[in-house]
Scaffold this motif. Structure first.
Motif, PDB file in Angstrom:
ATOM      1  N   PRO A   1      -9.292   0.657  -2.964  1.00 47.11           N
ATOM      2  CA  PRO A   1      -8.513   1.772  -2.742  1.00 47.11           C
ATOM      3  C   PRO A   1      -9.310   2.872  -1.847  1.00 47.11           C
ATOM      4  O   PRO A   1      -8.683   3.533  -1.438  1.00 47.11           O
ATOM      5  CB  PRO A   1      -8.543   2.407  -4.391  1.00 47.11           C
ATOM      6  CG  PRO A   1      -8.532   1.354  -5.257  1.00 47.11           C
ATOM      7  CD  PRO A   1      -9.381   0.096  -4.470  1.00 47.11           C
TER       8      PRO A   1
ATOM      9  N   PHE B   1       3.570  -2.912  -2.045  1.00 46.54           N
ATOM     10  CA  PHE B   1       3.793  -2.390  -3.376  1.00 46.54           C
ATOM     11  C   PHE B   1       4.157  -3.566  -4.368  1.00 46.54           C
ATOM     12  O   PHE B   1       4.945  -4.432  -4.140  1.00 46.54           O
ATOM     13  CB  PHE B   1       4.823  -1.335  -3.436  1.00 46.54           C
ATOM     14  CG  PHE B   1       5.148  -0.712  -4.612  1.00 46.54           C
ATOM     15  CD1 PHE B   1       4.202   0.127  -5.391  1.00 46.54           C
ATOM     16  CD2 PHE B   1       6.230  -1.091  -5.314  1.00 46.54           C
ATOM     17  CE1 PHE B   1       4.673   0.767  -6.237  1.00 46.54           C
ATOM     18  CE2 PHE B   1       6.581  -0.384  -6.656  1.00 46.54           C
ATOM     19  CZ  PHE B   1       5.600   0.529  -7.094  1.00 46.54           C
TER      20      PHE B   1
ATOM     21  N   SER C   1      -4.178   0.659  -0.085  1.00 51.35           N
ATOM     22  CA  SER C   1      -3.410   1.145  -1.253  1.00 51.35           C
ATOM     23  C   SER C   1      -3.738   0.412  -2.526  1.00 51.35           C
ATOM     24  O   SER C   1      -3.400   0.490  -3.487  1.00 51.35           O
ATOM     25  CB  SER C   1      -2.115   0.981  -0.903  1.00 51.35           C
ATOM     26  OG  SER C   1      -1.603   1.694   0.258  1.00 51.35           O
TER      27      SER C   1
END
Length: 128
Positions: free
Chosen positions: A85, A117, A89
């Motif tokens: 992180p 994602f 992401s």
């Protein structure tokens, strides 16, 4: 509980050098390599070199040196991939244990997924 380790599983063959792999990192007790069927833009498997079937088997029977090496290797691979992180992401770690979890290879392995994602971990069935 006794764990039956199948020394003919694909990861045992990789560890013996019978099947090639794209190594990401190797230590005394661990091996990390790219998944041959990636489920995310970055998908790396981290396995202990010892004959352990599941994480609970590993936790119960591995030496302190093996456990420390394996946990540190998983973290180092995430850093090496640049997906922690503080660098990107994030990432997801996943390990399956047994048939209900759909464990396909009877050798402990952690998947590290990153680069996109990833959505929810699981779809939770609605309560009736």
């Amino acid at each position: 509980m006794a764990y039956d380790y199948d020394d003919q599983n694909i990861f045992a063959k990789i560890l013996r050098g019978e099947i090639p792999n794209k190594t990401v990192m190797e230590t005394e007790h661990s091996l990390a390599f790219e998944d041959i069927n990636p489920q995310a833009p970055q998908h790396v498997l981290v396995i202990p070199k010892g004959a352990y079937v599941t994480f609970d088997h590993f936790a119960a029977e591995a030496s302190d040196a093996e456990i420390s090496d394996y946990v540190r290797t998983v973290g180092e691979v995430a850093r090496k991939l640049g997906v922690t992180p503080d660098m990107a992401s994030g990432y997801r770690m996943l390990t399956n244990a047994g048939p209900d979890a759909h464990q396909e290879v009877p050798h402990l392995h952690v998947h590290i997924f990153a680069g996109a994602f990833l959505g929810r971990m699981i779809d939770v069935p609605k309560q009736r």
